[in-house]
Write an enzyme that holds these catalytic residues in place. Structure first.
Site, short mmCIF file in Angstrom:
data_model
loop_
_atom_site.label_atom_id
_atom_site.label_comp_id
_atom_site.label_asym_id
_atom_site.label_seq_id
_atom_site.Cartn_x
_atom_site.Cartn_y
_atom_site.Cartn_z
N LYS A 69 0.77 -1.25 0.05
CA LYS A 69 0.09 -0.18 -0.41
C LYS A 69 0.81 1.14 -0.09
CE LYS A 69 -3.91 2.19 1.16
NZ LYS A 69 -3.90 2.87 -0.14
N LYS A 93 5.52 2.21 8.35
CA LYS A 93 4.44 3.10 8.84
C LYS A 93 3.21 2.12 9.11
CE LYS A 93 4.80 7.35 6.43
NZ LYS A 93 4.35 8.38 5.45
N LYS A 105 4.89 2.04 -3.19
CA LYS A 105 4.70 3.52 -3.39
C LYS A 105 5.25 3.51 -5.16
CE LYS A 105 4.73 7.46 -1.64
NZ LYS A 105 4.12 7.88 -0.28
N THR A 189 -3.91 12.91 7.09
CA THR A 189 -2.36 13.05 7.47
C THR A 189 -2.19 14.15 8.31
OG1 THR A 189 -2.02 12.33 5.04
CG2 THR A 189 -0.19 13.47 6.32
N ASN A 220 -1.69 19.38 0.74
CA ASN A 220 -2.61 18.61 1.53
C ASN A 220 -2.37 18.47 3.08
OD1 ASN A 220 -3.32 15.92 2.72
ND2 ASN A 220 -5.05 16.18 1.23
N SER A 347 -6.57 5.65 4.68
CA SER A 347 -6.68 4.91 3.52
C SER A 347 -6.97 3.46 3.86
CB SER A 347 -5.28 4.99 2.78
OG SER A 347 -5.25 5.97 1.92
#
Ligand code: NAD
Length: 413
Positions: A69, A93, A105, A189, A220, A347
């Site tokens: 992810k 993470k 990624k 985030t 963001n 997410s």
């Protein structure tokens, strides 16, 4: 000479963390690089009729725990080493917040600021076609990152659904709400960073109300964060974007700046009295949040940082060398793999909601996010205290454990 290569410097910390946890060299050999990385070349018709060939990547670090992810970045400086490092950080993470994922990624070398919406759409769809063999709701789930947004996620989801001939909302996260996006994902985030700042301030014994905050980046992550901290009574005295920075010791008018920023997080170009990003980082403040790009706090400026707490909303803004300098100076550094984990956490909530076809309220999402991040922060903090290591190494120790254990149970190592 300081190591500014995000990939090799990450390998050094991974090696350190695995050895502190007592794992063998074979485990390091497995986790020191992604399991696979795909490089793709995508011909795209531009608005003037010419064809431009773009290069992109998708990296999957480790899928022992579950599907990989991680976001997709559109930026002129994307490169293979950066994408590899970013996928490794995603494994860490996900481990820190206990998500059933490994790290992935993606990135495309391009500058969406100079492209039309039509060109961005064609490039986004071309990328999905190019990587479709290795991604999917149970394989690898993309998301937004620098210069990508919910519209781009929608085009990507649509392209994937057409290729597979079935509706696949769980293919990608960060979607618009009407397409199965989660309440709270756009602010997640920043929400996570805010929770880490609250926890860090408690450890340092000061109140957020009245604290002076400097934020690098107004996209963001940075802009929502500025709003949250402003609303909690903190004084945001500095913000920046790619073109410069704004400073007002009495506090900036955050609502006004939010109103004027463009979709790429640019606002400073509207002002005359700007300072540089370099000056911004060294401002006298209580809390400094790098929320833009990597390698911003290095051995060159670490001694000049005046904040008591540095919380990394961006990925990789502080070098390993600078981490040591800040820690020695008694500055509490909350590392990226912990501080910016709110995005991937929500997410994950989005993917869970897509899988069950039942959607939660924003309050429910935020409550679940808070529980996960407060626990993660305190886990990392207590490892850093008991093992006497800096917060980055402690975070890697907490975050790598799931991938290492899952790899062991699967009989890989
Ligand atoms: P964004 O594209 O929305 O905004 C990026 C901001 O950084 C903009 O204000 C831009 O002007 C600024 N910027 C770009 N180049 C710069 C430079 N050279 N110097 C100073 N500022 C510069 O991106 P975002 O989603 O806010 O991401 C910012 C950081 O947070 C990235 O490191 C990203 O990987 C990390 N992050 C984002 C998320 C997320 O969910 N959005 C999750 C985890 C981590």
């Amino acid at each position: 000479m300081e190591n500014l290569n995000l990939f090799t410097s990450t390998q050094d910390v991974i090696q350190d963390a695995l050895s502190k946890l007592g794992y063998s060299n074979e485990m390091y050999d497995l986790l020191k690089e992604p399991l696979r990385i795909l490089t793709v070349r995508m011909p795209v018709r531009m608005d003037d009729g010419t064809i431009k060939v773009f290069t992109g990547y998708r990296s999957q670090h480790n899928d022992a725990v579950g599907p990989t992810k991680g976001g997709v970045r559109f930026h002129p400086e994307v490169n293979e080493d950066e994408v590899k490092a970013l996928s490794m950080w995603m494994t860490i993470k996900c481990g820190i917040v206990g998500l059933p994922y490994g790290g992935g990624k993606g990135g495309i070398i391009c500058d969406p600021r100079t492209m039309s919406m039509g060109e961005i759409e064609r490039l986004s769809r071309a990328y999905v076609r190019a990587i479709s063999q290795i991604v999917g709701p149970t394989k690898d789930i993309p998301a937004p990152d620098v210069y990508t947004n919910s519209q781009i996620m929608a085009w990507m989801m649509d392209e994937y659904s057409r290729l597979r001939e079935n509706d696949s909302p769980g293919f990608i996260t960060g979607k618009p709400i009407v397409l199965g996006g989660s309440e709270g994902r756009d602010k997640a985030t920043a929400q996570g960073v805010t929770i880490c700042i609250e926890e860090a301030a408690k450890k340092k014994g000061f109140q957020l109300k009245g604290a002076r905050v400097v934020i690098q980046g107004f996209g963001n992550a940075g802009s929502f964060l500025a709003k949250f901290l402003h609303d909690e009574g903190a004084k945001v005295i500095g913000i920046s974007d790619a073109y410069g920075a704004l400073h007002d010791p009495n506090g900036l008018d955050i609502d006004y700046l939010l109103d004027r920023r463009d979709s790429f997080g640019t606002v400073t170009t509207l002002f005359e009295n700007t300072i540089s990003n370099k000056e911004l980082l060294e401002l006298d403040c209580d809390i400094l949040v790098p929320a833009a790009i990597s390698n911003q706090i290095t051995s060159d400026n670490a001694a000049n940082i005046k904040a008591a707490i540095v919380v990394e909303a961006a990925n990789g803004p502080t070098t390993v060398e600078a981490t040591k300098i800040l820690t020695e100076r008694g500055i509490l550094l909350v590392p990226d793999v912990l501080a910016s984990a709110g995005g991937v956490t929500v997410s994950y909530f989005e993917w869970v909601q897509n899988n069950q076809g039942y959607y939660w309220s924003e309050d429910e999402v935020n409550e679940k996010l808070r529980l996960k991040l407060v626990e993660a922060f305190n886990n990392v903090y207590s490892i850093s205290e008991t093992r006497r290591v800096n917060m980055r190494l402690a975070a890697y120790m907490v975050g790598l454990r799931n991938a290492a254990e899952a790899s062991k149970f699967r009989g890989w190592v």
